[in-house]
Design a protein around this motif. Structure first.
Motif, PDB file in Angstrom:
ATOM      1  N   SER A 242       1.040  -1.213   0.033  1.00  0.00           N
ATOM      2  CA  SER A 242      -0.033   0.072   0.138  1.00  0.00           C
ATOM      3  C   SER A 242       0.951   1.185  -0.092  1.00  0.00           C
ATOM      4  O   SER A 242       0.316   2.190   0.275  1.00  0.00           O
ATOM      5  CB  SER A 242      -0.903   0.067   1.244  1.00  0.00           C
ATOM      6  OG  SER A 242      -0.136   0.117   2.437  1.00  0.00           O
TER       7      SER A 242
ATOM      8  N   LYS B  64      -3.626   7.827  -1.383  1.00  0.00           N
ATOM      9  CA  LYS B  64      -3.124   7.476  -0.414  1.00  0.00           C
ATOM     10  C   LYS B  64      -1.651   6.521  -0.413  1.00  0.00           C
ATOM     11  O   LYS B  64      -1.711   5.950  -1.480  1.00  0.00           O
ATOM     12  CB  LYS B  64      -4.008   6.490   0.718  1.00  0.00           C
ATOM     13  CG  LYS B  64      -5.105   7.191   1.142  1.00  0.00           C
ATOM     14  CD  LYS B  64      -5.940   6.234   1.984  1.00  0.00           C
ATOM     15  CE  LYS B  64      -5.341   6.044   3.450  1.00  0.00           C
ATOM     16  NZ  LYS B  64      -6.056   5.377   4.194  1.00  0.00           N
TER      17      LYS B  64
ATOM     18  N   ASN C  56       0.038   4.159   2.324  1.00  0.00           N
ATOM     19  CA  ASN C  56       0.041   3.708   3.514  1.00  0.00           C
ATOM     20  C   ASN C  56      -1.197   4.611   4.168  1.00  0.00           C
ATOM     21  O   ASN C  56      -2.063   4.839   3.559  1.00  0.00           O
ATOM     22  CB  ASN C  56       1.176   3.560   4.311  1.00  0.00           C
ATOM     23  CG  ASN C  56       2.107   2.474   3.715  1.00  0.00           C
ATOM     24  OD1 ASN C  56       1.652   1.476   3.597  1.00  0.00           O
ATOM     25  ND2 ASN C  56       3.336   2.703   3.754  1.00  0.00           N
ATOM     26  N   ASP C  57      -0.801   5.355   5.389  1.00  0.00           N
ATOM     27  CA  ASP C  57      -1.988   5.951   5.988  1.00  0.00           C
ATOM     28  C   ASP C  57      -1.663   7.569   5.659  1.00  0.00           C
ATOM     29  O   ASP C  57      -2.459   8.362   6.274  1.00  0.00           O
ATOM     30  CB  ASP C  57      -1.800   5.931   7.456  1.00  0.00           C
ATOM     31  CG  ASP C  57      -2.036   4.368   7.992  1.00  0.00           C
ATOM     32  OD1 ASP C  57      -2.831   3.704   7.544  1.00  0.00           O
ATOM     33  OD2 ASP C  57      -1.306   4.220   8.987  1.00  0.00           O
ATOM     34  N   TYR C  58      -0.824   8.059   4.728  1.00  0.00           N
ATOM     35  CA  TYR C  58      -0.582   9.116   4.387  1.00  0.00           C
ATOM     36  C   TYR C  58      -1.463   9.575   3.182  1.00  0.00           C
ATOM     37  O   TYR C  58      -1.564   8.850   2.324  1.00  0.00           O
ATOM     38  CB  TYR C  58       0.869   9.698   3.878  1.00  0.00           C
ATOM     39  CG  TYR C  58       1.183  10.895   3.520  1.00  0.00           C
ATOM     40  CD1 TYR C  58       1.193  11.849   4.413  1.00  0.00           C
ATOM     41  CD2 TYR C  58       1.120  11.191   2.120  1.00  0.00           C
ATOM     42  CE1 TYR C  58       1.555  12.997   3.840  1.00  0.00           C
ATOM     43  CE2 TYR C  58       1.381  12.205   1.762  1.00  0.00           C
ATOM     44  CZ  TYR C  58       1.491  13.541   2.478  1.00  0.00           C
ATOM     45  OH  TYR C  58       2.011  14.786   2.172  1.00  0.00           O
ATOM     46  N   GLN C  59      -2.563  10.546   3.331  1.00  0.00           N
ATOM     47  CA  GLN C  59      -3.350  10.874   2.279  1.00  0.00           C
ATOM     48  C   GLN C  59      -3.145  12.442   1.695  1.00  0.00           C
ATOM     49  O   GLN C  59      -2.758  13.220   2.656  1.00  0.00           O
ATOM     50  CB  GLN C  59      -4.899  10.756   2.799  1.00  0.00           C
ATOM     51  CG  GLN C  59      -5.902  11.212   1.826  1.00  0.00           C
ATOM     52  CD  GLN C  59      -7.232  11.014   2.159  1.00  0.00           C
ATOM     53  OE1 GLN C  59      -7.838   9.717   2.617  1.00  0.00           O
ATOM     54  NE2 GLN C  59      -8.176  11.875   2.029  1.00  0.00           N
TER      55      GLN C  59
END
Length: 184
Positions: free
Chosen positions: A98, A173, A175-178
Motif C-alpha cells: 500500500s 493514499k 499507507n496511512d498518508y493521504q
C-alpha cells in the motif's frame, strides 16, 4: 568554477551508497557556475545539455538548497547554480503493497509519506505560460521534485473523488498518508 575539477573532486572521494552529508558542510562560496537545471529536469552546462546520466547523478548528490538559492557543495567549496523550478522530475511510480513509491529522472526513489510529503504548488508552463496547481514531492534535504504531466494523468485516473469544504477533490493514499491532487 571548472566542471572538470569539481567532477574530479567528487569522483576521487570515497565511493559510497549513502548521500554525502552536504547539509553539514559549510564551505566558503567560490562563485557561480554556468550550470542550469531546466524546468523539464534537464541539466545544462555552458549552454549544452548533459548527456551522461552518471555525471548528473554524481552532481545531484552534492546539490544543496539554502533559502531560495541552489549550490553544488563539497567539503571545501560551494558553487552557485541556477534551477528554473525544482531540480527533479517524478517520471515513474508504483505501489508496493500500500506504499506509493516515486522515482525521479535521475533514479532517486522515495516512499510518499510524512518524510516525503506531497504538496500542491503553482507551476507556470514554459510552453504556454499557463499557471496550474501541480503536486510536488520532497525527495531529500529540502530538494523537491515536480510530477511529470504523464504521472499526473496516471494518478488522476486512479485517484479517489472526495467531497470537501474546498469542493470535489481528488485524493490518493500511500499507507496511512493521504494527499490531494487538487479540486475541481
Amino acid at each position: 568554477m571548472d566542471l572538470g575539477k569539481l567532477t574530479q573532486q567528487l569522483t576521487d572521494a570515497a565511493p559510497t551508497k549513502q548521500m554525502p552529508p552536504v547539509d553539514k558542510w559549510d564551505p566558503p562560496f567560490c562563485g557561480d557556475m554556468n550550470l542550469v537545471i531546466k524546468s523539464n529536469g534537464q541539466w545544462w552546462h555552458e549552454g549544452t545539455p548533459f548527456t551522461r546520466a552518471k555525471l548528473v547523478s554524481l552532481l545531484s548528490s552534492v546539490l544543496k538548497k539554502e533559502d531560495e538559492a541552489y549550490f553544488l557543495v563539497t567539503p571545501v567549496e560551494k558553487i552557485g547554480i541556477k534551477v528554473e523550478d525544482v531540480p527533479f522530475i517524478i517520471v515513474d511510480w508504483r505501489f508496493e503493497k500500500s506504499a506509493l513509491l516515486v522515482k525521479t529522472q535521475i533514479g532517486d526513489e522515495v516512499e510518499v509519506g510524512l518524510d516525503h510529503p506531497i504538496q500542491l504548488r503553482h507551476f507556470t508552463s514554459d510552453s504556454d505560460s499557463t499557471e496550474t496547481l501541480v503536486p510536488y514531492c520532497l525527495i531529500r534535504r529540502n530538494l523537491w521534485a515536480r510530477l511529470h504531466q504523464n504521472v499526473m494523468y496516471q494518478w488522476a485516473e486512479i485517484a479517489t473523488e472526495k467531497s470537501s469544504e474546498k469542493g470535489n477533490e481528488l485524493t490518493m493514499k500511500s499507507n496511512d498518508y493521504q494527499f490531494s491532487l487538487g479540486t475541481f
